[in-house]
Design a protein around this motif. Sequence first.
Motif, mmCIF file in Angstrom:
data_model
loop_
_atom_site.group_PDB
_atom_site.id
_atom_site.type_symbol
_atom_site.label_atom_id
_atom_site.label_comp_id
_atom_site.label_asym_id
_atom_site.label_seq_id
_atom_site.Cartn_x
_atom_site.Cartn_y
_atom_site.Cartn_z
ATOM 1 N N GLY C 74 36.754 41.652 35.873
ATOM 2 C CA GLY C 74 36.042 40.376 36.200
ATOM 3 C C GLY C 74 37.288 39.299 36.021
ATOM 4 O O GLY C 74 37.455 38.356 36.998
ATOM 5 N N CYS C 75 38.049 39.385 34.843
ATOM 6 C CA CYS C 75 38.884 38.461 34.514
ATOM 7 C C CYS C 75 40.376 38.561 35.489
ATOM 8 O O CYS C 75 40.761 37.508 35.797
ATOM 9 C CB CYS C 75 39.369 38.556 32.927
ATOM 10 N N ALA C 77 39.867 39.601 38.618
ATOM 11 C CA ALA C 77 39.380 38.946 39.968
ATOM 12 C C ALA C 77 39.307 37.630 39.829
ATOM 13 O O ALA C 77 39.494 36.853 40.896
ATOM 14 C CB ALA C 77 38.135 39.456 39.968
ATOM 15 N N ALA C 78 39.182 37.078 38.669
ATOM 16 C CA ALA C 78 39.355 35.644 38.378
ATOM 17 C C ALA C 78 40.420 34.910 38.946
ATOM 18 O O ALA C 78 40.579 33.667 39.299
ATOM 19 C CB ALA C 78 38.687 35.194 37.111
ATOM 20 N N HIS C 79 41.557 35.773 38.670
ATOM 21 C CA HIS C 79 43.156 35.106 39.026
ATOM 22 C C HIS C 79 43.562 35.467 40.166
ATOM 23 O O HIS C 79 44.885 35.447 40.375
ATOM 24 C CB HIS C 79 43.787 35.282 37.680
ATOM 25 N N THR C 80 43.160 36.160 41.093
ATOM 26 C CA THR C 80 43.519 36.552 42.332
ATOM 27 C C THR C 80 42.762 36.523 43.528
ATOM 28 O O THR C 80 41.580 36.817 43.439
ATOM 29 C CB THR C 80 44.545 38.078 42.063
ATOM 30 N N VAL C 81 43.394 36.683 44.703
ATOM 31 C CA VAL C 81 42.209 37.166 45.979
ATOM 32 C C VAL C 81 42.658 38.273 46.402
ATOM 33 O O VAL C 81 42.370 38.636 47.388
ATOM 34 C CB VAL C 81 42.739 35.819 46.975
ATOM 35 N N LEU C 82 43.335 39.207 45.518
ATOM 36 C CA LEU C 82 43.565 40.745 46.036
ATOM 37 C C LEU C 82 42.289 41.400 45.953
ATOM 38 O O LEU C 82 41.632 40.848 44.867
ATOM 39 C CB LEU C 82 44.698 41.291 45.162
ATOM 40 N N PRO C 83 42.212 42.279 46.381
ATOM 41 C CA PRO C 83 40.933 43.204 45.983
ATOM 42 C C PRO C 83 41.163 43.531 44.628
ATOM 43 O O PRO C 83 42.082 44.273 44.414
ATOM 44 C CB PRO C 83 40.866 44.161 47.255
ATOM 45 N N GLY C 109 30.700 34.722 44.102
ATOM 46 C CA GLY C 109 32.171 34.360 44.329
ATOM 47 C C GLY C 109 33.363 34.811 43.910
ATOM 48 O O GLY C 109 34.348 34.920 44.210
ATOM 49 N N ILE C 110 33.025 35.865 42.790
ATOM 50 C CA ILE C 110 34.389 36.710 42.303
ATOM 51 C C ILE C 110 33.770 38.166 42.338
ATOM 52 O O ILE C 110 33.566 38.947 41.298
ATOM 53 C CB ILE C 110 34.472 36.271 40.796
ATOM 54 N N PRO C 111 34.296 38.908 43.780
ATOM 55 C CA PRO C 111 33.608 40.148 43.669
ATOM 56 C C PRO C 111 34.550 41.078 42.881
ATOM 57 O O PRO C 111 35.942 41.031 42.634
ATOM 58 C CB PRO C 111 33.865 40.641 45.077
ATOM 59 N N VAL C 112 34.085 42.149 42.267
ATOM 60 C CA VAL C 112 34.699 43.365 41.710
ATOM 61 C C VAL C 112 34.135 44.613 42.291
ATOM 62 O O VAL C 112 32.774 44.837 42.754
ATOM 63 C CB VAL C 112 34.556 43.460 40.211
#
Lengths: 162, 162, 162, 162, 162, 162, 162, 162
Positions: C74-75, C77-83, C109-112
């Motif tokens: 999650g963290c 994902a919070a800092h990137t728009v990469l999958p 908003g923040i998928p993993v």
Amino acid sequence: MKKVQVSIVMGSKSDLEVVQETVNILKNFGVGYEVKVLSAHRTPQALVKHVEGLPKRGVKIVIAAAGMSAALAGCVAAHTVLPVIGIPVDTRTLTGLDSLLSTVQMPKGIPVACMSIGKSGAQNAGILACQILALQDNTLKKKMQQFKKDMAQAIKKIKVKL
Amino acid sequence: MKKVQVSIVMGSKSDLEVVQETVNILKNFGVGYEVKVLSAHRTPQALVKHVEGLPKRGVKIVIAAAGMSAALAGCVAAHTVLPVIGIPVDTRTLTGLDSLLSTVQMPKGIPVACMSIGKSGAQNAGILACQILALQDNTLKKKMQQFKKDMAQAIKKIKVKL
Amino acid sequence: MKKVQVSIVMGSKSDLEVVQETVNILKNFGVGYEVKVLSAHRTPQALVKHVEGLPKRGVKIVIAAAGMSAALAGCVAAHTVLPVIGIPVDTRTLTGLDSLLSTVQMPKGIPVACMSIGKSGAQNAGILACQILALQDNTLKKKMQQFKKDMAQAIKKIKVKL
Amino acid sequence: MKKVQVSIVMGSKSDLEVVQETVNILKNFGVGYEVKVLSAHRTPQALVKHVEGLPKRGVKIVIAAAGMSAALAGCVAAHTVLPVIGIPVDTRTLTGLDSLLSTVQMPKGIPVACMSIGKSGAQNAGILACQILALQDNTLKKKMQQFKKDMAQAIKKIKVKL
Amino acid sequence: MKKVQVSIVMGSKSDLEVVQETVNILKNFGVGYEVKVLSAHRTPQALVKHVEGLPKRGVKIVIAAAGMSAALAGCVAAHTVLPVIGIPVDTRTLTGLDSLLSTVQMPKGIPVACMSIGKSGAQNAGILACQILALQDNTLKKKMQQFKKDMAQAIKKIKVKL
Amino acid sequence: MKKVQVSIVMGSKSDLEVVQETVNILKNFGVGYEVKVLSAHRTPQALVKHVEGLPKRGVKIVIAAAGMSAALAGCVAAHTVLPVIGIPVDTRTLTGLDSLLSTVQMPKGIPVACMSIGKSGAQNAGILACQILALQDNTLKKKMQQFKKDMAQAIKKIKVKL
Amino acid sequence: MKKVQVSIVMGSKSDLEVVQETVNILKNFGVGYEVKVLSAHRTPQALVKHVEGLPKRGVKIVIAAAGMSAALAGCVAAHTVLPVIGIPVDTRTLTGLDSLLSTVQMPKGIPVACMSIGKSGAQNAGILACQILALQDNTLKKKMQQFKKDMAQAIKKIKVKL
Amino acid sequence: MKKVQVSIVMGSKSDLEVVQETVNILKNFGVGYEVKVLSAHRTPQALVKHVEGLPKRGVKIVIAAAGMSAALAGCVAAHTVLPVIGIPVDTRTLTGLDSLLSTVQMPKGIPVACMSIGKSGAQNAGILACQILALQDNTLKKKMQQFKKDMAQAIKKIKVKL
């Protein structure tokens, strides 16, 4: 060799130890069976082909054993009107809860007869198959009644020393 | 009309409310999509046919939403090498745990990208699809970066009175 | 040496045994990767710096493996728009349920993209990464299709003696 | 206006109803506080900036409330040596189990003082903050002792008619 | 010998292995402590007497470790306004879920700062105690900041060969 | 007024609705009872005083109802050799699992007779108390046997129209 | 030989190791007991016959130990107005949660006094039986009070070296 | 009036709403059935008498619906060699997990064919019963095949507008 009445499928070779319990029961009751490794996820076409071919071969019941996201029994049930019995195989993580919920929580329209997790469930899958076949086979019904009596007798004979 | 890049399938009409969140995201990002009701258990042949036809139509990602013994995403993944995103739909009993474990606990070899349960997961499925497509689409990548900034901005603007 | 397309981060050195499964897949598919030990809780700045530097280096996908309160994916994902793909590592207590819920239950908003718990999930993380990269790499797509066929073939060859 | 000793952060505006319980306690005890909406996943930079600025402003304790994959308290704790209190906010699905496990199951090295789920936990977060501050504030300690006595007294006065 | 600032109680001698982690931390930080075996269920009077005597002896924090229906931390908290930290000790059955819920789900009015299950939680209990004491002890605060840096440094030094 | 043989304690006034079921049973069986609000966490001294005074007053059984981290029954049992019956009161979050595990998972040496969650358990607590008292009260035993017969009769009379 | 006051039944010979703890307690307190292997599912008639014969033989309490779908205690309770104590035996899969819920979640009208899972619960079952018998046996009551004191004393004597 | 082939028992009148789904299916398929309220715990003798009388009346399948500690299906299975189908009825507390585990986790020797929780399971119980009866009834088999086709057709006809 006996005519196959019960087709057992399992999702992975590692389910063998569990499925052995089902086989033991079917052997004891003299019911013809077969065992196949077929996966809902890894060999879906082969699985469908196998399931669709069962009625022509006179197979009457399918038993499906799988673990984790155990889609196997449900996918078998999706392709047949034969009764399908599901065995949730226990997994190292989550102690089998995933296998159980995936197998038992079938949506409306497509039943799976879910057994308990692991070896107990595997044995019971064999017994339930025999109970269903016994509805039209008096010899099998008598064997089943005797099996039940023997089971009770075996328990009554136990002497506990404490 | 936009070329379909994302195919959304859901196991039952009752999953519509959840899937709407995915659709909203794809619309906002201008990504072509389609929505089908197809069940792993009730329309298995139609599902397979649909999934096998996706590559020829240029579809790149599948999103599958289902509840209970949620075999849908896994069954889609069994028939394609396209990335498959799963949305576990919450159920009245067991509060969605069955849907989650059925969707996420995939065995080795057949991945499903599982989202959170219900509407949050549905929205995130749309975003993840866009993130994957953005790897080869610079316009989409910039929109995604802006979306992330706007989201942060919206939170920063909140004034709390307590 | 291959250009890194997939960056694997793990929260602790003890996650190595699990992540090895991911590495094996990426090696087999000839995809460039790197492995870093970085913790959302113990090295948050280093983690952010690492994640923010990925796009410039041409990295396309992040895989994050962590256990317990598994905030890592999650963290990232919070800092990137990469999958971002998450692997919940199983813990001794709670049999991995904590790792799973922390990884999968991401807010709007923040998928993993959450995989199954432990080694199965780690292998699947590698496969999903390849599936995503294959969307723009025909050689990889063909390898993936062959992988799927080989997997099915391997199962079909199993002979069961019971 | 009171000097802020306790900084309350919450992951989403919807956590407001729960956090109100914390605020009520801090008001009653006359402890200076502030409330911010900051998300570990959606505003990670703003969160870090906020947390890193706390010591200079003389803030002594952080209280973090979040739901689902509740990384907030852990991410705050990653960036400070101040005591961090976590409130798991209950979610509609999974009845708060996800929030609880994400908040409490912190790995070695980064403690979060986890409270019970929802409003009870929010009230207790306020009380624990006061107990910590009371270690160096005799007036606050006496208020806390009186609060405990009043609470007991209130229960003893209840007359039950059944 | 150091003045006791932290009193550790555990419900049974079998919790010793877990509590050792707390002790190691307090020793490293040079904080005076004591360890007692006292049970909420088997020695309730001795427990109350112990807890009520703490303030006079200058003890500032109580850490309580217990398993199963882990009432210990809550019962300590019932008799003091000192901050109470709870460590849920993992049990063979239910994998620690009972200990966790019993420790963390405190009702309104009586907070317990619950740590993660088992050894991680025990180590974190020691760190949280130091963080609280560091609010009024600059030397301790600096040690804590150094501890955090060392922890990050140790992770950054890990070289992974895969 | 009847001599009190059963003392009912509940942790909070909100448990009243549940405890009413216990009271109804005791009234029906003509067993003397009392109901007190006493909390293991908020009025520990008053609780101990109450429990220690029971034998002198001829009270024979204690019934304790509480929710969340339900330490009440265990704390009562810690201070008496009278049989203690526990009722786990269902909570909004976690659907009563916390109350159940806290009440039932007592360590060696201090038994609590745990009932089912909520109103069913509350009714059963009253019945169990009567069953215990009936061991030395023939009139009560006969009433209990009649109660059991009436219950069976009531079910047999149900006519189902479907 | 002592007159049997407590009848212990267990569902399977494999429950012996757990039930031994109950026996040890009853022996220590000099209470007459018997141990039978009787299954709700495999020897239902023998179980009913056994339970219905208890009052004539002067038996006062039944203790039932079983695992998985642990119907034993409930089925005993269905056929008697004697107090019934249930011991959920832990299972390999699901870590005892199935045994616990099956034993404790009794419907209105038929109480089972459920103990904790496994050996702790088995010991406590013996103690609770003694506490109930002690209501009409002063010697037993004194032994029970002494047992409680000895238990406390044993804990107080523990010296911890850390 | 049709000859009864399927006997439905339910543990309480409140299970009626769930069982109605089973009845609807059996009516649609033209299978003779009966519905009885009989409890494993409250009317055990009447239940046994009912179950033992089924074979003579030509009944072939038993369906048992119950909630909480749902011993009903298992107790039916204990007294017959007919196939027994279990429906776990959802409860307010624990969201049906107790009913599910009690019904499905049967020990070796006594199978219960467990369905999903609540109404879906009730409908599926009816369908499974028909599938079993269809093994010796070609008309029923054809109806079942048509039912499966109609179900698929109904889904294919759904038009989604989003």
